[in-house]
Design a protein around this motif. Structure first.
Motif, PDB file in Angstrom:
ATOM      1  N   UNK A  89       0.818  -1.225   0.000  1.00  9.96           N
ATOM      2  CA  UNK A  89       0.000   0.000   0.000  1.00  9.96           C
ATOM      3  C   UNK A  89       0.845   1.265   0.000  1.00  9.96           C
ATOM      4  N   UNK A  90       2.028   1.150  -0.587  1.00  9.69           N
ATOM      5  CA  UNK A  90       2.826   2.355  -0.822  1.00  9.69           C
ATOM      6  C   UNK A  90       2.206   3.127  -1.982  1.00  9.69           C
ATOM      7  N   UNK A  91       1.676   2.387  -2.949  1.00  7.44           N
ATOM      8  CA  UNK A  91       0.819   2.938  -4.000  1.00  7.44           C
ATOM      9  C   UNK A  91      -0.578   2.356  -3.837  1.00  7.44           C
ATOM     10  N   UNK A  92      -1.604   3.196  -4.034  1.00  9.86           N
ATOM     11  CA  UNK A  92      -2.993   2.723  -4.003  1.00  9.86           C
ATOM     12  C   UNK A  92      -3.741   3.377  -5.155  1.00  9.86           C
ATOM     13  N   UNK A  93      -4.778   2.707  -5.678  1.00 10.82           N
ATOM     14  CA  UNK A  93      -5.574   3.339  -6.733  1.00 10.82           C
ATOM     15  C   UNK A  93      -6.221   4.624  -6.227  1.00 10.82           C
ATOM     16  N   UNK A  94      -6.285   5.621  -7.096  1.00 14.73           N
ATOM     17  CA  UNK A  94      -6.867   6.908  -6.697  1.00 14.73           C
ATOM     18  C   UNK A  94      -8.323   6.731  -6.284  1.00 14.73           C
ATOM     19  N   UNK A  95      -9.124   6.129  -7.127  1.00 20.19           N
ATOM     20  CA  UNK A  95     -10.489   5.801  -6.749  1.00 20.19           C
ATOM     21  C   UNK A  95     -11.427   6.971  -6.595  1.00 20.19           C
ATOM     22  N   UNK A  96     -11.012   8.162  -7.022  1.00 22.87           N
ATOM     23  CA  UNK A  96     -11.864   9.341  -6.922  1.00 22.87           C
ATOM     24  C   UNK A  96     -11.787  10.129  -8.215  1.00 22.87           C
ATOM     25  N   UNK A 113       0.245   7.930  -3.645  1.00 25.75           N
ATOM     26  CA  UNK A 113       1.045   7.394  -2.543  1.00 25.75           C
ATOM     27  C   UNK A 113       0.537   7.985  -1.228  1.00 25.75           C
ATOM     28  N   UNK A 114      -0.181   7.219  -0.409  1.00 17.65           N
ATOM     29  CA  UNK A 114      -0.742   7.757   0.840  1.00 17.65           C
ATOM     30  C   UNK A 114       0.309   8.357   1.764  1.00 17.65           C
ATOM     31  N   UNK A 115       1.509   7.804   1.733  1.00 15.22           N
ATOM     32  CA  UNK A 115       2.570   8.309   2.602  1.00 15.22           C
ATOM     33  C   UNK A 115       3.394   9.410   1.982  1.00 15.22           C
ATOM     34  N   UNK A 116       2.919   9.946   0.835  1.00 13.61           N
ATOM     35  CA  UNK A 116       3.695  10.943   0.115  1.00 13.61           C
ATOM     36  C   UNK A 116       4.515  10.269  -0.969  1.00 13.61           C
ATOM     37  N   UNK A 117       4.720  10.954  -2.079  1.00 13.59           N
ATOM     38  CA  UNK A 117       5.447  10.314  -3.173  1.00 13.59           C
ATOM     39  C   UNK A 117       6.900  10.023  -2.819  1.00 13.59           C
ATOM     40  N   UNK A 118       7.455  10.746  -1.841  1.00  9.84           N
ATOM     41  CA  UNK A 118       8.834  10.414  -1.457  1.00  9.84           C
ATOM     42  C   UNK A 118       8.922   9.058  -0.753  1.00  9.84           C
ATOM     43  N   UNK A 119       7.766   8.506  -0.344  1.00 11.75           N
ATOM     44  CA  UNK A 119       7.776   7.170   0.261  1.00 11.75           C
ATOM     45  C   UNK A 119       8.141   6.101  -0.766  1.00 11.75           C
ATOM     46  N   UNK A 120       7.904   6.389  -2.052  1.00  9.65           N
ATOM     47  CA  UNK A 120       8.332   5.467  -3.112  1.00  9.65           C
ATOM     48  C   UNK A 120       9.858   5.383  -3.132  1.00  9.65           C
ATOM     49  N   UNK A 121      10.495   6.539  -3.062  1.00  9.32           N
ATOM     50  CA  UNK A 121      11.955   6.587  -3.059  1.00  9.32           C
ATOM     51  C   UNK A 121      12.504   5.915  -1.805  1.00  9.32           C
ATOM     52  N   UNK A 122      11.893   6.221  -0.651  1.00 12.63           N
ATOM     53  CA  UNK A 122      12.350   5.633   0.614  1.00 12.63           C
ATOM     54  C   UNK A 122      12.244   4.110   0.590  1.00 12.63           C
ATOM     55  N   UNK A 123      11.219   3.594  -0.053  1.00 14.03           N
ATOM     56  CA  UNK A 123      11.033   2.135  -0.146  1.00 14.03           C
ATOM     57  C   UNK A 123      12.201   1.477  -0.876  1.00 14.03           C
ATOM     58  N   UNK A 124      12.562   2.039  -2.030  1.00 11.39           N
ATOM     59  CA  UNK A 124      13.653   1.434  -2.802  1.00 11.39           C
ATOM     60  C   UNK A 124      15.007   1.635  -2.124  1.00 11.39           C
ATOM     61  N   UNK A 125      15.187   2.746  -1.419  1.00  7.93           N
ATOM     62  CA  UNK A 125      16.442   2.957  -0.685  1.00  7.93           C
ATOM     63  C   UNK A 125      16.582   1.945   0.441  1.00  7.93           C
TER      64      UNK A 125
END
Length: 307
Positions: A89-96, A113-125
């Protein structure tokens, strides 16, 4: 094309954005190698930048990329990335529905990205288990002929040597570098609003200081939303390099500047300014790297370190 492969143990990735973080995680999955990421800003993310209010922690704004629009075909082709991001759930469908949002093809879907788009970067790091050094702006890269390595200098006086350098910063920044390398989810969210200017606005008011620009932009939004309460805090972002208008010729994904020691320039400048473009570039970077470099096989266990 075949290359004489040389063992690499120290890799520098310049730029702590999406392309760099994905490339780091892919490399670490292949080998035991020390990876450092140098980021000139005081936080990771690159154009996947999320601002979090220091006075109101539950208020955050994605200041760069704000959503991921992707075709079903691309999701299938890069399922190893999307499956993991969606499962966690780092990415979720917009649904709106978004008012006045341009119509997308029925074969495309939108994620946030519910946690902010920088959470995508943090995940891969986190997957990469690498050393992340903030406020390390690279100024110069020189080839050390005898050592067959790259000497890299930063504005803070740091000088280090690496077997491989991967540049994921915008091409104009690459061209401004000195050296000889080119010669070779949350509840009770507090609402936040992002106001983006046009290029013409930025050009017209380029001589104004930050406070003057803030005042001018707030006047504009008050005209559009007169009942909007006064903001508790205003943060101004200047994007020197934002959305890519015209990519590198034939969108190769990356350019190999030097085979040995290896130096590669990649990022969305060589594909397209999207989440998919960054992933595509990262995959091609690693493919080209593996053609030229040997790694010690295995997986390194440990924790990601930041400074």
């Amino acid at each position: 094309m075949s290359f004489e492969k040389n063992i690499a143990t120290k890799i520098l990735i310049v730029g702590g954005g999406l392309t760099g973080s994905v490339a780091a995680s892919l490399i670490k999955n292949e080998a035991v190698v020390n990876i450092e990421i140098w980021e000139r800003m005081d936080q990771i993310g690159g154009r996947y930048q999320t601002y979090r209010s220091s006075t109101t922690p539950k208020c955050s704004i994605d200041c760069g990329a704000q959503y991921v629009s992707v075709s079903l075909d691309f999701i299938r082709s890069q399922a190893k990335f999307y499956d993991e991001l969606l499962e966690k759930e780092i990415l979720v469908p917009l649904g709106q529905k978004i008012e006045n949002f341009r119509k997308l093809s029925e074969t495309k879907t939108v994620f946030v990205a519910p946690g902010g788009t920088d959470s995508l970067v943090a995940h891969f790091l986190q997957k990469a288990d690498c050393s992340v050094h903030l406020q390390h702006e690279v100024t110069e890269i020189n080839l050390k002929e005898e050592e067959k390595a790259w000497e890299v200098k930063a504005t803070n006086g740091i000088v280090r040597t690496f077997d491989v350098v991967i540049l994921t910063i915008p091409v104009p920044e690459v061209l401004n570098l000195k050296g000889n390398f080119l010669s070779i989810k949350q509840s009770k969210e507090v609402p936040g609003i992002i106001l983006q200017s046009t290029t013409s606005f930025a050009e017209k008011y380029s001589d104004l200081n930050d406070d003057e620009i803030k005042h001018l932009m707030l006047e504009h939004i008050k005209c559009l939303l007169p009942e909007l309460p006064d903001p508790a805090f205003v943060k101004l972002f200047h994007w020197t390099y934002s959305m890519l208008i015209e990519p590198y010729v034939d969108t190769p994904g990356c350019v190999v500047i030097n085979d040995y020691p290896c130096l590669i320039s990649g990022g969305d400048s060589y594909t397209e300014s999207t989440f998919n473009g960054c992933i595509t570039s990262a995959v091609i970077i690693v493919e080209e790297l593996l053609k030229r470099v040997k790694f010690l096989k295995g997986h390194h266990q440990g924790r990601r370190r930041s400074s």
